[in-house]
Design an enzyme around this catalytic site. Structure first.
Site, PDB file in Angstrom:
ATOM      1  N   ARG A   5       0.829  -1.226   0.000  1.00 22.74           N
ATOM      2  CA  ARG A   5       0.000   0.000   0.000  1.00 22.74           C
ATOM      3  C   ARG A   5       0.853   1.262   0.000  1.00 22.74           C
ATOM      4  O   ARG A   5       0.658   2.161  -0.814  1.00 22.74           O
ATOM      5  CB  ARG A   5      -0.880   0.043   1.240  1.00 22.74           C
ATOM      6  CG  ARG A   5      -1.876  -1.076   1.370  1.00 22.74           C
ATOM      7  CD  ARG A   5      -2.651  -0.876   2.672  1.00 22.74           C
ATOM      8  NE  ARG A   5      -3.382  -2.052   3.039  1.00 22.74           N
ATOM      9  CZ  ARG A   5      -2.868  -3.055   3.743  1.00 22.74           C
ATOM     10  NH1 ARG A   5      -1.617  -3.020   4.155  1.00 22.74           N
ATOM     11  NH2 ARG A   5      -3.600  -4.116   4.030  1.00 22.74           N
ATOM     12  N   ARG A  28      10.881  -0.098   8.596  1.00 21.15           N
ATOM     13  CA  ARG A  28      11.360  -0.508   9.917  1.00 21.15           C
ATOM     14  C   ARG A  28      12.893  -0.434   9.905  1.00 21.15           C
ATOM     15  O   ARG A  28      13.542  -0.860   8.938  1.00 21.15           O
ATOM     16  CB  ARG A  28      10.917  -1.931  10.241  1.00 21.15           C
ATOM     17  CG  ARG A  28       9.463  -2.033  10.693  1.00 21.15           C
ATOM     18  CD  ARG A  28       9.217  -1.386  12.058  1.00 21.15           C
ATOM     19  NE  ARG A  28       7.844  -1.491  12.525  1.00 21.15           N
ATOM     20  CZ  ARG A  28       6.899  -0.561  12.336  1.00 21.15           C
ATOM     21  NH1 ARG A  28       7.172   0.545  11.670  1.00 21.15           N
ATOM     22  NH2 ARG A  28       5.681  -0.746  12.818  1.00 21.15           N
ATOM     23  N   GLU A  66      15.707   1.558  18.049  1.00 19.23           N
ATOM     24  CA  GLU A  66      15.016   2.757  18.545  1.00 19.23           C
ATOM     25  C   GLU A  66      14.847   2.683  20.061  1.00 19.23           C
ATOM     26  O   GLU A  66      14.540   1.607  20.568  1.00 19.23           O
ATOM     27  CB  GLU A  66      13.637   2.869  17.884  1.00 19.23           C
ATOM     28  CG  GLU A  66      13.748   3.153  16.416  1.00 19.23           C
ATOM     29  CD  GLU A  66      12.394   3.301  15.704  1.00 19.23           C
ATOM     30  OE1 GLU A  66      11.377   3.500  16.369  1.00 19.23           O
ATOM     31  OE2 GLU A  66      12.404   3.220  14.468  1.00 19.23           O
ATOM     32  N   HIS A 105      10.738   8.827  13.799  1.00 21.67           N
ATOM     33  CA  HIS A 105       9.633   7.881  13.532  1.00 21.67           C
ATOM     34  C   HIS A 105       8.271   8.604  13.524  1.00 21.67           C
ATOM     35  O   HIS A 105       7.392   8.296  14.332  1.00 21.67           O
ATOM     36  CB  HIS A 105       9.636   6.740  14.559  1.00 21.67           C
ATOM     37  CG  HIS A 105       8.949   5.496  14.064  1.00 21.67           C
ATOM     38  ND1 HIS A 105       9.317   4.229  14.425  1.00 21.67           N
ATOM     39  CD2 HIS A 105       7.886   5.341  13.223  1.00 21.67           C
ATOM     40  CE1 HIS A 105       8.517   3.347  13.854  1.00 21.67           C
ATOM     41  NE2 HIS A 105       7.631   3.995  13.103  1.00 21.67           N
ATOM     42  N   ILE A 106       8.140   9.543  12.586  1.00 19.67           N
ATOM     43  CA  ILE A 106       6.899  10.336  12.513  1.00 19.67           C
ATOM     44  C   ILE A 106       6.132  10.076  11.218  1.00 19.67           C
ATOM     45  O   ILE A 106       5.287  10.876  10.813  1.00 19.67           O
ATOM     46  CB  ILE A 106       7.197  11.858  12.626  1.00 19.67           C
ATOM     47  CG1 ILE A 106       8.225  12.301  11.566  1.00 19.67           C
ATOM     48  CG2 ILE A 106       7.675  12.209  14.021  1.00 19.67           C
ATOM     49  CD1 ILE A 106       8.363  13.808  11.432  1.00 19.67           C
ATOM     50  N   GLY A 107       6.421   8.946  10.557  1.00 18.23           N
ATOM     51  CA  GLY A 107       5.801   8.662   9.261  1.00 18.23           C
ATOM     52  C   GLY A 107       4.290   8.846   9.235  1.00 18.23           C
ATOM     53  O   GLY A 107       3.736   9.431   8.307  1.00 18.23           O
TER      54      GLY A 107
HETATM   55  C1  DGY Z   1       3.268   1.967  11.855  1.00 18.08           C
HETATM   56  O1  DGY Z   1       2.058   2.214  11.819  1.00 18.08           O
HETATM   57  O2  DGY Z   1       3.714   0.820  11.705  1.00 18.08           O
HETATM   58  C2  DGY Z   1       4.197   3.111  12.076  1.00 18.08           C
HETATM   59  O3  DGY Z   1       5.511   2.730  12.179  1.00 18.08           O
HETATM   60  C3  DGY Z   1       3.758   3.959  13.237  1.00 18.08           C
HETATM   61  O4  DGY Z   1       2.651   4.655  12.798  1.00 18.08           O
END
Ligand code: DGY
Length: 326
Positions: free
Chosen positions: A157, A240, A269, A287-289
């Protein structure tokens, strides 16, 4: 009838909590920090449902500590923190939050791509330092983006969304697929090509990682992969951290084996490999994706809906082990 007891391991947007509170007694960790493991195991002993994060290990020990548990909802799309086979063995449903964060995460990957190619952080630092001498023809020359080849590792996705967003930049798109199956959307919309991993490494100018963390993808990017990449290429990771061998990346960035990297996730992390933060050719995000208003609100609602379904003995919308309902 007693309302079920639910524990939420960290403050999440109110939209999901409001939904839960209509049907359950909800306890939320009041601290802006992970709950220590021993405390978590103690709190969940009389809970019927838990919403947790990717920072918690959801394993046999967790399930043993919560004998009344009817299900667990991950507040994340990635689920490498959950022992799904163990949950399945116990007939316990577990869920994640796909789709609602797809665009946010792809946009974050593009943010990293442009920031590292156009040296945005370095340039911003100079402006803040007060040392900018004025326009100069040789200052902060970066990498081109338009027309360059984009390599997508893991065209699920988020990888598909990332690739589709390249349309305005006229980039040829290559992708890999662990299943070996073609991505019809990418092939028909973008003329994208499914290629072997080695070919993607050798031909891409930007490589963006969107593969889940599995035993097969751990350290997929190590010394051997960096040696195959173009010296002018950039690596972007919003998937990741352990997909990259961070020590090998440090060497590749230091020696100019690759041009740069944009990272949102890390191998250990919240620790960073020593030396990484001293380099100018890497951009580091915490880690703010998925960190946009709507993505995080929608994640909380989806996790809550999933958990409420589990509490009622129904299959949650985005169940990771639907076979338990067969
Ligand atoms: C996820 O959803 O896997 C992200 O790393 C955190 O939102």
């Amino acid at each position: 009838m007693n309302r079920p007891k639910v524990y939420v391991t960290r403050q999440i947007p109110e939209q999901g909590l409001d939904l839960l509170r209509q049907k359950a007694e909800v306890l939320v960790n009041p601290e802006d920090a992970p709950v220590p493991r021993a405390q978590l195991l103690d709190i969940i002993r009389d809970c019927q449902g838990v919403i947790g994060l990717l920072t918690e290990r959801i394993d046999a020990e967790f399930f043993d500590a919560a004998p009344e548990l009817k299900g667990y909802a991950n507040y994340a799309v990635g689920f490498d923190n959950i022992d799904v086979p163990e949950a399945t063995r116990r007939g316990l449903p577990v869920s994640n939050t796909p789709d609602v964060l797809t665009n946010a995460t792809a946009e974050c990957a593009w943010t990293l791509l442009f920031s590292v190619a156009r040296r945005v952080v370095e340039a911003d630092k100079v402006m803040r330092s007060g040392d900018w001498p004025g326009w100069g023809p040789m200052q902060f020359i970066g990498g081109d983006v338009s027309g360059k080849t984009l390599g997508i590792v893991g065209a699920g996705r988020i990888g598909t969304a990332m690739a589709r967003m390249s349309r305005g930049f006229g980039m040829p798109v290559l992708y890999t697929s662990s299943s070996g199956r073609k991505n019809e959307v990418l092939e028909s919309e973008l003329n994208a090509r499914l290629v072997p991993f080695e070919e993607l490494l050798e031909q891409s100018d930007f490589i963006s990682l969107h593969t889940p963390l599995t035993p097969g993808t751990r350290h997929l990017f190590g010394a051997e992969a960096f040696a195959r990449m173009k010296r002018t290429a950039y690596l972007i990771n919003t998937a990741r951290g352990p997909v990259i061998d961070e020590q090998a990346l440090l060497q590749a960035l230091k020696t100019g084996e690759i041009a740069g990297a944009g990272l949102d996730v890390y191998e250990n992390e919240p620790a960073l490999t020593p030396g990484l933060a001293e380099l100018d050719n890497v951009i580091l995000l915490p880690h703010i994706g998925s960190g946009t208003e709507s993505a995080r609100a929608d994640m909380s609602v989806l996790a809550a809906r999933n958990l409420l379904a589990m509490l009622e003995g129904e299959k949650p919308e985005t169940c990771l082990n639907p076979e338990i309902y067969d």
